[in-house]
Design a protein around this motif. Structure first.
Motif: not given
Lengths: 167, 163
Positions: A127-141
């Motif tokens: 919910x915190x990053x659903x629409x964000x351009x930058x996904x938190x590091x664990x998601x990017x990883x």
């Protein structure tokens, strides 16, 4: 180990195995569908991975994109698993002994673990990053690992064809 | 074609590619990864036309997201394909599966160009939510099957060796 060999040998004696091995078109056709299915798995999962990495589909929310695309990934994966099993059945002893085949299955397992970790832990905070351009590091990883694992699956899959002796 | 295949096979480039044991499997794997991008892009565009996926996106947005991937992947496919032909010219050029594949590919490229120009010319009729009609749905399914047939013909190159 002996019981595994016995099991593999008994699979090789089944009617399905003999048919795939002896038919001129069954193996190439199964392999063709396997390639198409894997292509769809890799390509569709890549759209989700690239979104996690912030490289594509940035105007779509992560959740909306993944709900839209991932069912097709799973459908294609089911087809790839089915056709893969049919190919395995035709020469179970040889595939089981093939290094490229073993590495490919191991990478599939790693891809599965990566997905589970992402779904069970990282995805909780979506919910915190659903629409964000930058996904938190664990998601990017998770996106980078998924992309890497699936590319490796294709490489080792093709490698199997070059290291199996023809029937 | 026979003469061309023979001449190609004798070139240093051909000997180099065929001689590097790891190169042909790697080229084929990259070729398959580009096929993954094309097939998936075509499928997601076609599913949008059929209105079963990507419905939150306009047709124009969907095309902007995925059609460039078709063209970029085709460049990778042409490059890796060309190197594979140079490496093993007789395996491909003289092969009926390869010849059929090239024919189907020309058709698929023509369909993609026609789709893009239709999108540009008929912005209104491609607008969102408009029912696409039986013809358009049939064309979407056929286009996807056409690209699948190209992949099948490609795999059969390995099984229809005529030399």
């Amino acid at each position: 180990m002996e019981s595994i060999t016995a099991l593999l040998q008994s699979i090789e004696r089944t009617g399905a195995a003999t048919f795939i091995k002896e038919s001129t078109w069954a193996f190439p056709m199964t392999e063709s569908i396997h390639v198409i299915a894997i292509a769809l798995v890799v390509g569709t999962i890549a759209t989700v991975d690239l979104r996690l990495l912030g490289l594509a589909s940035m105007r779509r929310a992560y959740g909306e994109l993944s709900r839209d695309v991932l069912p097709w990934t799973w459908g294609a994966f089911a087809l790839a698993a089915l056709t893969g099993a049919l190919m395995f059945v035709s020469q179970p002893v040889a595939y089981f002994a093939n290094t490229a085949f073993r590495i490919k299955l191991l990478i599939l397992l790693l891809a599965g673990i990566n997905m589970l970790v992402f779904q069970l832990i990282t995805h909780r905070g979506v919910a915190k990053w659903d629409r964000a351009a930058t996904v938190p590091l664990p998601g990017m990883l998770a996106g980078a690992l998924s992309l890497g694992f699936w590319i490796a699956v294709v490489f080792f899959g093709r490698r199997i064809g070059f290291t199996m002796s023809p029937v | 074609m026979q003469a061309l295949a023979q001449w190609l096979a004798a070139t240093p480039a051909s000997r180099g590619i065929a001689g590097a044991l790891w190169l042909i499997p790697v080229l084929q794997a990259v070729h398959i990864l580009a096929i993954a991008a094309v097939l998936s892009a075509v499928m997601l565009v076609d599913l949008r036309i059929l209105q079963v996926a990507g419905r939150s996106q306009t047709m124009a947005e969907t095309a902007r997201r995925f059609v460039p991937w078709i063209w970029a992947s085709l460049i990778v496919l042409a490059a890796t394909g060309l190197l594979l032909i140079i490496g093993e010219p007789k395996r491909s050029l003289l092969n009926p599966a390869f010849q059929l594949k090239m024919l189907l590919l020309a058709l698929a490229i023509a369909v993609t160009v026609a789709f893009q120009s239709s999108l540009r010319r008929n912005v209104a009729s491609w607008r969102d939510g408009a029912p696409r009609g039986v013809m358009m749905s049939a064309l979407a399914v056929l286009t996807f099957l056409l690209w699948c047939a190209i992949a099948v013909a490609g795999r059969w190159i390995a099984y229809l060796q005529v030399y």
